[in-house]
Motif scaffolding. Structure first.
Motif, PDB file in Angstrom:
ATOM      1  N   LEU A  18       0.827  -1.211   0.000  1.00 30.64           N
ATOM      2  CA  LEU A  18       0.000   0.000   0.000  1.00 30.64           C
ATOM      3  C   LEU A  18       0.861   1.260   0.000  1.00 30.64           C
ATOM      4  CD1 LEU A  18      -2.756   1.326   0.069  1.00 30.64           C
ATOM      5  CD2 LEU A  18      -2.791   1.015   2.561  1.00 30.64           C
ATOM      6  N   LYS A  19       1.970   1.225   0.715  1.00 28.38           N
ATOM      7  CA  LYS A  19       2.861   2.382   0.741  1.00 28.38           C
ATOM      8  C   LYS A  19       3.464   2.654  -0.630  1.00 28.38           C
ATOM      9  CE  LYS A  19       4.068   2.121   5.661  1.00 28.38           C
ATOM     10  NZ  LYS A  19       5.138   1.801   6.647  1.00 28.38           N
ATOM     11  N   VAL A  20       3.804   1.585  -1.354  1.00 32.63           N
ATOM     12  CA  VAL A  20       4.300   1.763  -2.718  1.00 32.63           C
ATOM     13  C   VAL A  20       3.189   2.307  -3.608  1.00 32.63           C
ATOM     14  CG1 VAL A  20       5.104   0.540  -4.789  1.00 32.63           C
ATOM     15  CG2 VAL A  20       6.125   0.024  -2.558  1.00 32.63           C
ATOM     16  N   ALA A  21       1.982   1.755  -3.452  1.00 32.58           N
ATOM     17  CA  ALA A  21       0.834   2.244  -4.227  1.00 32.58           C
ATOM     18  C   ALA A  21       0.599   3.727  -3.963  1.00 32.58           C
ATOM     19  CB  ALA A  21      -0.409   1.438  -3.887  1.00 32.58           C
ATOM     20  N   ALA A  22       0.735   4.138  -2.713  1.00 35.00           N
ATOM     21  CA  ALA A  22       0.524   5.545  -2.364  1.00 35.00           C
ATOM     22  C   ALA A  22       1.554   6.443  -3.037  1.00 35.00           C
ATOM     23  CB  ALA A  22       0.583   5.712  -0.846  1.00 35.00           C
ATOM     24  N   GLN A  23       2.808   5.980  -3.078  1.00 41.61           N
ATOM     25  CA  GLN A  23       3.848   6.769  -3.746  1.00 41.61           C
ATOM     26  C   GLN A  23       3.551   6.923  -5.234  1.00 41.61           C
ATOM     27  OE1 GLN A  23       7.992   5.706  -2.713  1.00 41.61           O
ATOM     28  NE2 GLN A  23       7.160   4.516  -1.031  1.00 41.61           N
ATOM     29  N   TYR A  33      -7.677   1.422  -5.114  1.00 41.51           N
ATOM     30  CA  TYR A  33      -8.805   0.568  -4.754  1.00 41.51           C
ATOM     31  C   TYR A  33      -8.305  -0.456  -3.735  1.00 41.51           C
ATOM     32  CZ  TYR A  33     -11.481   2.560  -8.599  1.00 41.51           C
ATOM     33  OH  TYR A  33     -12.161   3.429  -9.426  1.00 41.51           O
ATOM     34  N   LEU A  34      -8.732  -0.285  -2.490  1.00 41.30           N
ATOM     35  CA  LEU A  34      -8.355  -1.208  -1.423  1.00 41.30           C
ATOM     36  C   LEU A  34      -9.367  -2.350  -1.371  1.00 41.30           C
ATOM     37  CD1 LEU A  34      -7.249   0.895   1.684  1.00 41.30           C
ATOM     38  CD2 LEU A  34      -5.955  -0.936   0.593  1.00 41.30           C
ATOM     39  N   LEU A  35      -8.866  -3.576  -1.333  1.00 40.19           N
ATOM     40  CA  LEU A  35      -9.747  -4.747  -1.349  1.00 40.19           C
ATOM     41  C   LEU A  35      -9.388  -5.699  -0.220  1.00 40.19           C
ATOM     42  CD1 LEU A  35     -11.833  -6.690  -2.677  1.00 40.19           C
ATOM     43  CD2 LEU A  35      -9.945  -7.531  -4.113  1.00 40.19           C
ATOM     44  N   HIS A  36     -10.398  -6.035   0.573  1.00 35.40           N
ATOM     45  CA  HIS A  36     -10.224  -7.078   1.592  1.00 35.40           C
ATOM     46  C   HIS A  36     -11.158  -8.236   1.250  1.00 35.40           C
ATOM     47  CE1 HIS A  36      -9.350  -9.032   5.361  1.00 35.40           C
ATOM     48  NE2 HIS A  36     -10.640  -9.063   5.670  1.00 35.40           N
ATOM     49  N   ILE A  37     -10.587  -9.429   1.171  1.00 34.32           N
ATOM     50  CA  ILE A  37     -11.355 -10.627   0.838  1.00 34.32           C
ATOM     51  C   ILE A  37     -11.605 -11.426   2.105  1.00 34.32           C
ATOM     52  CG2 ILE A  37     -11.430 -12.747  -0.513  1.00 34.32           C
ATOM     53  CD1 ILE A  37     -11.284 -10.551  -2.425  1.00 34.32           C
ATOM     54  N   ILE A  38     -12.869 -11.795   2.331  1.00 37.22           N
ATOM     55  CA  ILE A  38     -13.228 -12.678   3.442  1.00 37.22           C
ATOM     56  C   ILE A  38     -13.559 -14.036   2.851  1.00 37.22           C
ATOM     57  CG2 ILE A  38     -14.839 -13.093   5.336  1.00 37.22           C
ATOM     58  CD1 ILE A  38     -15.262 -10.052   5.477  1.00 37.22           C
ATOM     59  N   GLU A  39     -12.725 -15.011   3.158  1.00 34.77           N
ATOM     60  CA  GLU A  39     -12.956 -16.368   2.668  1.00 34.77           C
ATOM     61  C   GLU A  39     -13.847 -17.115   3.652  1.00 34.77           C
ATOM     62  OE1 GLU A  39      -9.623 -18.098  -0.022  1.00 34.77           O
ATOM     63  OE2 GLU A  39      -8.690 -17.514   1.848  1.00 34.77           O
ATOM     64  N   LEU A  40     -14.968 -17.614   3.141  1.00 29.24           N
ATOM     65  CA  LEU A  40     -15.918 -18.344   3.971  1.00 29.24           C
ATOM     66  C   LEU A  40     -16.065 -19.768   3.462  1.00 29.24           C
ATOM     67  CD1 LEU A  40     -18.757 -15.663   4.199  1.00 29.24           C
ATOM     68  CD2 LEU A  40     -17.108 -16.228   5.968  1.00 29.24           C
ATOM     69  N   PRO A  41     -16.528 -20.696   4.329  1.00 33.06           N
ATOM     70  CA  PRO A  41     -16.866 -22.027   3.836  1.00 33.06           C
ATOM     71  C   PRO A  41     -17.915 -21.932   2.737  1.00 33.06           C
ATOM     72  CG  PRO A  41     -16.838 -21.983   6.232  1.00 33.06           C
ATOM     73  CD  PRO A  41     -16.698 -20.559   5.774  1.00 33.06           C
ATOM     74  N   ALA A  64     -13.745  -5.259   8.952  1.00 28.82           N
ATOM     75  CA  ALA A  64     -12.879  -4.840   7.854  1.00 28.82           C
ATOM     76  C   ALA A  64     -13.049  -3.354   7.559  1.00 28.82           C
ATOM     77  CB  ALA A  64     -13.185  -5.665   6.605  1.00 28.82           C
ATOM     78  N   HIS A  65     -14.281  -2.873   7.550  1.00 29.43           N
ATOM     79  CA  HIS A  65     -14.510  -1.451   7.277  1.00 29.43           C
ATOM     80  C   HIS A  65     -13.900  -0.573   8.377  1.00 29.43           C
ATOM     81  CE1 HIS A  65     -16.758  -1.583   3.599  1.00 29.43           C
ATOM     82  NE2 HIS A  65     -17.633  -2.433   4.078  1.00 29.43           N
ATOM     83  N   ASN A  66     -13.951  -1.042   9.619  1.00 32.66           N
ATOM     84  CA  ASN A  66     -13.311  -0.296  10.711  1.00 32.66           C
ATOM     85  C   ASN A  66     -11.801  -0.212  10.498  1.00 32.66           C
ATOM     86  OD1 ASN A  66     -15.756   0.152  11.993  1.00 32.66           O
ATOM     87  ND2 ASN A  66     -15.547  -1.600  13.373  1.00 32.66           N
ATOM     88  N   LYS A  67     -11.210  -1.317  10.041  1.00 35.10           N
ATOM     89  CA  LYS A  67      -9.773  -1.324   9.770  1.00 35.10           C
ATOM     90  C   LYS A  67      -9.438  -0.418   8.587  1.00 35.10           C
ATOM     91  CE  LYS A  67      -8.642  -5.849  11.739  1.00 35.10           C
ATOM     92  NZ  LYS A  67      -8.093  -7.201  11.486  1.00 35.10           N
ATOM     93  N   LEU A  71      -6.876   2.741   8.557  1.00 34.45           N
ATOM     94  CA  LEU A  71      -5.795   2.752   7.577  1.00 34.45           C
ATOM     95  C   LEU A  71      -5.798   4.050   6.772  1.00 34.45           C
ATOM     96  CD1 LEU A  71      -3.546   0.822   6.666  1.00 34.45           C
ATOM     97  CD2 LEU A  71      -5.131  -0.096   4.958  1.00 34.45           C
ATOM     98  N   LYS A  72      -6.967   4.507   6.376  1.00 33.01           N
ATOM     99  CA  LYS A  72      -7.076   5.697   5.522  1.00 33.01           C
ATOM    100  C   LYS A  72      -6.673   6.981   6.253  1.00 33.01           C
ATOM    101  CE  LYS A  72     -11.322   4.948   4.124  1.00 33.01           C
ATOM    102  NZ  LYS A  72     -12.597   5.140   3.378  1.00 33.01           N
ATOM    103  N   LYS A  73      -6.569   6.933   7.571  1.00 36.21           N
ATOM    104  CA  LYS A  73      -6.165   8.103   8.335  1.00 36.21           C
ATOM    105  C   LYS A  73      -4.648   8.277   8.391  1.00 36.21           C
ATOM    106  CE  LYS A  73     -10.281   8.113  11.293  1.00 36.21           C
ATOM    107  NZ  LYS A  73     -10.810   7.888  12.661  1.00 36.21           N
ATOM    108  N   LYS A  74      -3.902   7.309   7.868  1.00 39.11           N
ATOM    109  CA  LYS A  74      -2.444   7.378   7.944  1.00 39.11           C
ATOM    110  C   LYS A  74      -1.924   8.474   7.009  1.00 39.11           C
ATOM    111  CE  LYS A  74      -1.637   2.836   9.764  1.00 39.11           C
ATOM    112  NZ  LYS A  74      -0.652   1.745   9.919  1.00 39.11           N
ATOM    113  N   ASP A  75      -0.855   9.115   7.440  1.00 42.36           N
ATOM    114  CA  ASP A  75      -0.327  10.285   6.740  1.00 42.36           C
ATOM    115  C   ASP A  75       0.034   9.992   5.289  1.00 42.36           C
ATOM    116  OD1 ASP A  75      -0.655  11.873   8.944  1.00 42.36           O
ATOM    117  OD2 ASP A  75       1.432  11.699   9.617  1.00 42.36           O
ATOM    118  N   TYR A  76       0.572   8.800   5.013  1.00 44.37           N
ATOM    119  CA  TYR A  76       1.046   8.527   3.655  1.00 44.37           C
ATOM    120  C   TYR A  76      -0.101   8.385   2.650  1.00 44.37           C
ATOM    121  CZ  TYR A  76       0.184   3.501   4.586  1.00 44.37           C
ATOM    122  OH  TYR A  76      -0.383   2.284   4.880  1.00 44.37           O
ATOM    123  N   LEU A  77      -1.352   8.320   3.139  1.00 44.90           N
ATOM    124  CA  LEU A  77      -2.503   8.251   2.234  1.00 44.90           C
ATOM    125  C   LEU A  77      -3.251   9.584   2.132  1.00 44.90           C
ATOM    126  CD1 LEU A  77      -3.967   4.734   3.163  1.00 44.90           C
ATOM    127  CD2 LEU A  77      -2.673   5.356   1.111  1.00 44.90           C
TER     128      LEU A  77
END
Length: 274
Positions: A18-23, A33-41, A64-67, A71-77
């Motif tokens: 993500l840091k490279v993507a931000a640069q 586009y940030l993507l989190h995958i939840i793998e379920l049975p 995931a949305h809370n995370k 994450l989006k509050k970090k300075d590099y973004l």
């Protein structure tokens, strides 16, 4: 390059990507586009797809949305346009579908560079993405405080089928203002003379016009070790290769070198599908 997809499990490795993507986003005015995958049975996955209210799935989605928000509050973004998606899929299938849906230009993934059992568990997902993705995939191993590509290696057998992926690589080389180092690795089991190798490379190059490049023939015991050793010798910032999707890469690389490099190379690796 306008849209960058970064799959994340919120690990340190994913944040390196993500840091490279931000640069890149900041330099080239891209959206992430940030993507989190939840793998379920399977039965739970079917439940999600049928739009039922599955408590565990809703819990993980909210988590995931809370995370994402943290994450989006970090300075590099700061001041970068971020889109977030939580999906329920097998990881590589989810990445494939989201990439197609949003017409992604580049996927950036973090990787451990692991081996053994961990390689089977962690590396397999990265390998599947590399094998199936229509978009170029950039695999990041470490944190890069300043991601810069001065020396860009393109390892190939320099047959005609690799020309489309080489054309894509040249587009990225121009973006990065990088010098391209063409590399053909000679091994005992797949040997050709210097004259044959130079002739093949020159015939390949006749279709392109890119001034900042060098042609290199490197002898080693295997293709993989040759790519890594040559890249080390010139302090390459990035290694580029072609892939054939589900069929692996061309027979010159015995079908698995790109996936092996994704796991084993210390340097970033970018793959382009033929």
């Amino acid at each position: 390059m306008k849209k960058i997809l970064v799959p994340t499990d919120f690990s340190d490795q994913a944040e390196n990507a993500l840091k490279v993507a931000a640069q890149l986003a900041r330099t080239y005015d891209c959206e992430i586009y940030l993507l989190h995958i939840i793998e379920l049975p399977i039965d739970q996955d079917d439940a999600i797809n049928s739009h039922s209210d599955f408590p565990e799935a809703l819990f993980f989605m909210k988590l995931a949305h809370n995370k994402f928000e943290a994450l989006k509050k970090k300075d590099y973004l700061k001041d970068i346009t971020i889109h977030e998606t939580v999906d329920f899929h097998e990881i590589f299938k989810g990445i494939f579908h989201v990439s197609k849906k949003h017409d992604i230009d580049l996927i950036i993934m973090g990787s451990n560079g692991v081996s053994g059992l961990k390689e089977m568990l962690i590396g397999s997902n990265t390998e599947k993405v590399v094998r199936t993705s229509e978009a170029p995939v950039l695999v990041i191993k470490n944190e890069h405080k300043a991601f810069k590509v001065d020396n860009f290696v393109f390892a190939s057998d320099f047959k005609d089928e690799s020309k489309p992926s080489y054309e894509k690589l040249l587009q990225f080389a121009k973006i990065f203002n990088a010098k391209v180092h063409l590399l053909l690795v000679n091994t005992p089991n797949n040997f050709m003379t210097s004259g044959e190798a130079n002739g093949r490379m020159q015939t390949f190059l006749d279709a392109f016009d890119f001034p900042e490049l060098s042609k290199n023939i490197y002898n080693d015991i295997s293709i993989e070790s040759g790519i890594m050793n040559f890249s080390e010798s010139i302090s390459a910032n990035l290694i580029g290769m072609s892939t054939h999707g589900r069929q692996g890469i061309s027979h010159f690389f015995n079908g698995s070198i790109s996936e092996d490099l994704v796991n084993h190379a210390k340097r970033p690796v970018i793959t382009f599908k033929i």
